[in-house]
Scaffold this motif. Structure first.
Motif, PDB file in Angstrom:
ATOM      1  N   ALA A  31       3.138   3.360   5.452  1.00  0.00           N
ATOM      2  CA  ALA A  31       3.581   1.898   5.345  1.00  0.00           C
ATOM      3  C   ALA A  31       4.795   1.567   6.274  1.00  0.00           C
ATOM      4  O   ALA A  31       5.003   0.594   6.862  1.00  0.00           O
ATOM      5  CB  ALA A  31       3.909   1.787   4.026  1.00  0.00           C
ATOM      6  N   GLU A  32       5.584   2.661   6.644  1.00  0.00           N
ATOM      7  CA  GLU A  32       6.714   2.436   7.464  1.00  0.00           C
ATOM      8  C   GLU A  32       6.098   2.144   8.897  1.00  0.00           C
ATOM      9  O   GLU A  32       6.791   1.449   9.613  1.00  0.00           O
ATOM     10  CB  GLU A  32       7.600   3.818   7.510  1.00  0.00           C
ATOM     11  CG  GLU A  32       7.009   4.961   7.744  1.00  0.00           C
ATOM     12  CD  GLU A  32       6.323   5.487   6.719  1.00  0.00           C
ATOM     13  OE1 GLU A  32       5.040   5.734   6.664  1.00  0.00           O
ATOM     14  OE2 GLU A  32       6.916   5.845   5.673  1.00  0.00           O
ATOM     15  N   PHE A  52       2.406  -8.471   2.787  1.00  0.00           N
ATOM     16  CA  PHE A  52       1.493  -8.033   3.165  1.00  0.00           C
ATOM     17  C   PHE A  52       1.393  -6.261   3.061  1.00  0.00           C
ATOM     18  O   PHE A  52       0.557  -5.665   2.525  1.00  0.00           O
ATOM     19  CB  PHE A  52       1.040  -8.291   4.632  1.00  0.00           C
ATOM     20  CG  PHE A  52      -0.441  -8.173   4.835  1.00  0.00           C
ATOM     21  CD1 PHE A  52      -1.411  -9.007   5.026  1.00  0.00           C
ATOM     22  CD2 PHE A  52      -0.724  -6.559   5.253  1.00  0.00           C
ATOM     23  CE1 PHE A  52      -2.545  -8.915   5.286  1.00  0.00           C
ATOM     24  CE2 PHE A  52      -2.091  -6.388   5.867  1.00  0.00           C
ATOM     25  CZ  PHE A  52      -3.149  -7.413   5.955  1.00  0.00           C
ATOM     26  N   ASN A  53       2.449  -5.658   3.586  1.00  0.00           N
ATOM     27  CA  ASN A  53       2.610  -4.167   3.539  1.00  0.00           C
ATOM     28  C   ASN A  53       2.637  -3.891   2.275  1.00  0.00           C
ATOM     29  O   ASN A  53       2.122  -2.702   1.593  1.00  0.00           O
ATOM     30  CB  ASN A  53       3.816  -3.974   4.375  1.00  0.00           C
ATOM     31  CG  ASN A  53       3.718  -2.537   4.903  1.00  0.00           C
ATOM     32  OD1 ASN A  53       2.675  -2.029   4.835  1.00  0.00           O
ATOM     33  ND2 ASN A  53       5.024  -1.961   5.237  1.00  0.00           N
ATOM     34  N   LYS A  54       3.380  -4.584   1.136  1.00  0.00           N
ATOM     35  CA  LYS A  54       3.659  -4.014  -0.121  1.00  0.00           C
ATOM     36  C   LYS A  54       2.346  -4.297  -0.741  1.00  0.00           C
ATOM     37  O   LYS A  54       2.064  -3.151  -1.585  1.00  0.00           O
ATOM     38  CB  LYS A  54       4.353  -5.016  -0.718  1.00  0.00           C
ATOM     39  CG  LYS A  54       4.588  -4.981  -2.171  1.00  0.00           C
ATOM     40  CD  LYS A  54       5.360  -3.587  -2.624  1.00  0.00           C
ATOM     41  CE  LYS A  54       6.934  -3.774  -2.157  1.00  0.00           C
ATOM     42  NZ  LYS A  54       7.744  -2.482  -2.685  1.00  0.00           N
ATOM     43  N   ALA A  55       1.551  -5.318  -0.435  1.00  0.00           N
ATOM     44  CA  ALA A  55       0.160  -5.258  -1.110  1.00  0.00           C
ATOM     45  C   ALA A  55      -0.707  -4.081  -0.643  1.00  0.00           C
ATOM     46  O   ALA A  55      -1.559  -3.349  -1.516  1.00  0.00           O
ATOM     47  CB  ALA A  55      -0.479  -6.454  -0.721  1.00  0.00           C
ATOM     48  N   VAL A 161      14.908   0.143  -0.735  1.00  0.00           N
ATOM     49  CA  VAL A 161      13.949   0.461   0.625  1.00  0.00           C
ATOM     50  C   VAL A 161      12.563   0.125   0.430  1.00  0.00           C
ATOM     51  O   VAL A 161      11.946  -0.444   1.220  1.00  0.00           O
ATOM     52  CB  VAL A 161      13.971   1.936   0.932  1.00  0.00           C
ATOM     53  CG1 VAL A 161      13.127   2.330   2.193  1.00  0.00           C
ATOM     54  CG2 VAL A 161      15.582   2.471   1.417  1.00  0.00           C
ATOM     55  N   ALA A 162      12.235   0.427  -0.822  1.00  0.00           N
ATOM     56  CA  ALA A 162      10.513   0.196  -0.872  1.00  0.00           C
ATOM     57  C   ALA A 162      10.366  -1.131  -1.257  1.00  0.00           C
ATOM     58  O   ALA A 162       9.276  -1.841  -0.453  1.00  0.00           O
ATOM     59  CB  ALA A 162      10.182   0.700  -2.390  1.00  0.00           C
ATOM     60  N   ALA A 163      11.187  -2.336  -1.588  1.00  0.00           N
ATOM     61  CA  ALA A 163      11.148  -3.655  -1.414  1.00  0.00           C
ATOM     62  C   ALA A 163      11.231  -4.287  -0.191  1.00  0.00           C
ATOM     63  O   ALA A 163      10.404  -5.183   0.096  1.00  0.00           O
ATOM     64  CB  ALA A 163      12.066  -4.274  -2.724  1.00  0.00           C
ATOM     65  N   VAL A 164      12.129  -3.866   0.504  1.00  0.00           N
ATOM     66  CA  VAL A 164      12.418  -4.560   1.852  1.00  0.00           C
ATOM     67  C   VAL A 164      11.453  -4.136   2.659  1.00  0.00           C
ATOM     68  O   VAL A 164      11.172  -4.961   3.504  1.00  0.00           O
ATOM     69  CB  VAL A 164      13.987  -4.515   2.071  1.00  0.00           C
ATOM     70  CG1 VAL A 164      14.114  -4.851   3.660  1.00  0.00           C
ATOM     71  CG2 VAL A 164      15.303  -4.684   1.281  1.00  0.00           C
ATOM     72  N   PHE A 204       6.645  -6.581  -6.020  1.00  0.00           N
ATOM     73  CA  PHE A 204       5.507  -7.351  -5.859  1.00  0.00           C
ATOM     74  C   PHE A 204       5.560  -8.576  -6.425  1.00  0.00           C
ATOM     75  O   PHE A 204       5.341  -9.784  -6.221  1.00  0.00           O
ATOM     76  CB  PHE A 204       4.008  -6.750  -6.013  1.00  0.00           C
ATOM     77  CG  PHE A 204       2.922  -7.338  -5.226  1.00  0.00           C
ATOM     78  CD1 PHE A 204       2.908  -7.248  -4.136  1.00  0.00           C
ATOM     79  CD2 PHE A 204       1.767  -7.807  -6.268  1.00  0.00           C
ATOM     80  CE1 PHE A 204       1.645  -7.840  -3.313  1.00  0.00           C
ATOM     81  CE2 PHE A 204       0.892  -8.309  -5.613  1.00  0.00           C
ATOM     82  CZ  PHE A 204       0.580  -8.311  -4.015  1.00  0.00           C
ATOM     83  N   ALA A 205       5.792  -8.497  -7.970  1.00  0.00           N
ATOM     84  CA  ALA A 205       6.121  -9.566  -9.076  1.00  0.00           C
ATOM     85  C   ALA A 205       7.210 -10.395  -8.342  1.00  0.00           C
ATOM     86  O   ALA A 205       7.019 -11.697  -8.626  1.00  0.00           O
ATOM     87  CB  ALA A 205       6.155  -8.967 -10.147  1.00  0.00           C
ATOM     88  N   ARG A 206       8.224  -9.959  -7.932  1.00  0.00           N
ATOM     89  CA  ARG A 206       9.285 -10.760  -7.320  1.00  0.00           C
ATOM     90  C   ARG A 206       8.794 -11.551  -6.086  1.00  0.00           C
ATOM     91  O   ARG A 206       9.181 -12.696  -6.087  1.00  0.00           O
ATOM     92  CB  ARG A 206      10.391  -9.938  -7.201  1.00  0.00           C
ATOM     93  CG  ARG A 206      11.578 -10.559  -6.750  1.00  0.00           C
ATOM     94  CD  ARG A 206      12.409 -11.304  -7.970  1.00  0.00           C
ATOM     95  NE  ARG A 206      13.520 -11.513  -7.685  1.00  0.00           N
ATOM     96  CZ  ARG A 206      14.194 -12.707  -7.630  1.00  0.00           C
ATOM     97  NH1 ARG A 206      13.534 -13.753  -7.973  1.00  0.00           N
ATOM     98  NH2 ARG A 206      15.486 -12.904  -7.515  1.00  0.00           N
ATOM     99  N   TYR A 207       8.163 -10.835  -5.240  1.00  0.00           N
ATOM    100  CA  TYR A 207       7.487 -11.555  -4.006  1.00  0.00           C
ATOM    101  C   TYR A 207       6.527 -12.578  -4.253  1.00  0.00           C
ATOM    102  O   TYR A 207       6.252 -13.634  -3.561  1.00  0.00           O
ATOM    103  CB  TYR A 207       6.956 -10.723  -3.038  1.00  0.00           C
ATOM    104  CG  TYR A 207       8.258  -9.846  -2.367  1.00  0.00           C
ATOM    105  CD1 TYR A 207       9.110 -10.586  -1.541  1.00  0.00           C
ATOM    106  CD2 TYR A 207       8.224  -8.348  -2.220  1.00  0.00           C
ATOM    107  CE1 TYR A 207      10.087  -9.889  -0.950  1.00  0.00           C
ATOM    108  CE2 TYR A 207       9.012  -7.641  -1.348  1.00  0.00           C
ATOM    109  CZ  TYR A 207       9.992  -8.494  -0.640  1.00  0.00           C
ATOM    110  OH  TYR A 207      11.018  -7.696   0.064  1.00  0.00           O
TER     111      TYR A 207
END
Length: 276
Positions: A31-32, A52-55, A161-164, A204-207
């Motif tokens: 993902a990075e 998009f990356n998070k999904a 880090v995961a969220a950003v 994801f819920a926050r976004y």
């Protein structure tokens, strides 16, 4: 599907395949590396690229957890619930907070934040490879209040880090679990997935409260093609383990990550000098 959309979907499949193949070879989700591609090749704004990356990362992590389920000793995994709770106590807060900040800050500020985090991840990859930090033969800190506090802070950082970046955070979770708690690397891999999933769901819920969340509907063909390519690449990369020397591959990929981070930083500087 229009010609432009078809070309974009085809590019997504091959880009996903390359990233998935690399991830399969070195044991990362990739993902990075996907984030700079989404921003550079597909021209998604930074926040949309992160969402998009998070999904995509959610799909990959959920699939990986299911794929490993037959080989996981669930009793051993459940026995480590105190570690999961310790890290999740920090990561859930970090993910919610960081996603909220990412939605509020200016694009140039978000680009800078992405730059520093990508650079940090690149150096973590290099350090892990050079110093073999996955397993030091025991817990760094004995069980007790101090280890709980350190685990809480580590989880907070991992959640941010995961969220950003829209990543699962395994690059940080696995060495944290093995070094801080002294857990075997194989069990740490499964435990990291179990911790990553709820952490990513919170981010994801926050976004989902952001207007940029609409990118998932607008870029649906790209999402599905890139996901399919990632799965194919991951399988091929996994099959190629042992055929390709990964010693220098990780360092080379870290350098690529540094170059991508630099380009992101330059982009933010250019935007700031020439605001729309």
């Amino acid at each position: 599907m229009k010609t432009g959309a078809k070309r974009r979907a085809t590019q997504g499949f091959f880009a996903g395949g390359v990233i998935g193949g690399i991830g399969g070879l070195i044991g990362l989700g990739g993902a990075e590396f996907r984030l700079p591609v989404l921003k550079g090749l597909f021209k998604l704004p930074t926040l949309e690229a992160i969402i998009f990356n998070k999904a995509m990362s959610l799909v990959v992590v959920a699939t990986a957890l299911l794929a490993r389920s037959s080989g996981i000793e669930w009793s051993s995994l459940f026995a480590q619930w105190p570690i999961a709770v310790n890290l999740l106590a920090g990561s859930l807060i970090g993910a919610w907070f960081a996603a909220g900040v990412a939605m509020r800050v200016k694009a140039t500020t978000l680009d800078r934040l992405v730059f520093f985090l990508l650079v940090g991840l690149a150096f973590v990859m290099i350090t892990e490879h050079v110093f073999n930090l996955h397993w030091l033969g025991g817990a760094l800190i004995d069980d007790g209040p101090l280890r709980w506090v350190v685990g809480l802070v580590a989880g907070l950082v991992i959640g941010i880090v995961a969220a950003v970046l829209g990543v699962a955070g395994g690059e940080l979770l696995i060495p944290t679990i093995t070094i801080l708690y002294g857990i075997d690397i194989k069990l740490a891999g499964s435990l990291s997935l179990a911790i990553s999933l709820p952490t990513m769901l919170v981010g994801f819920a926050r976004y989902s409260q952001s207007g940029s969340f609409g990118v998932l509907g607008r870029e649906k063909p790209l999402f599905f093609s890139m996901t399919a390519g990632s799965f194919v690449g991951a399988v091929l990369g996994g099959l190629a383990i042992g055929l390709v020397a990964t010693n220098w591959l990780i360092i080379g990929l870290a350098v690529i990550l540094l170059i991508s981070a630099y380009k992101t930083f330059q982009h933010s500087k250019a935007d700031e000098k020439n605001p729309a």
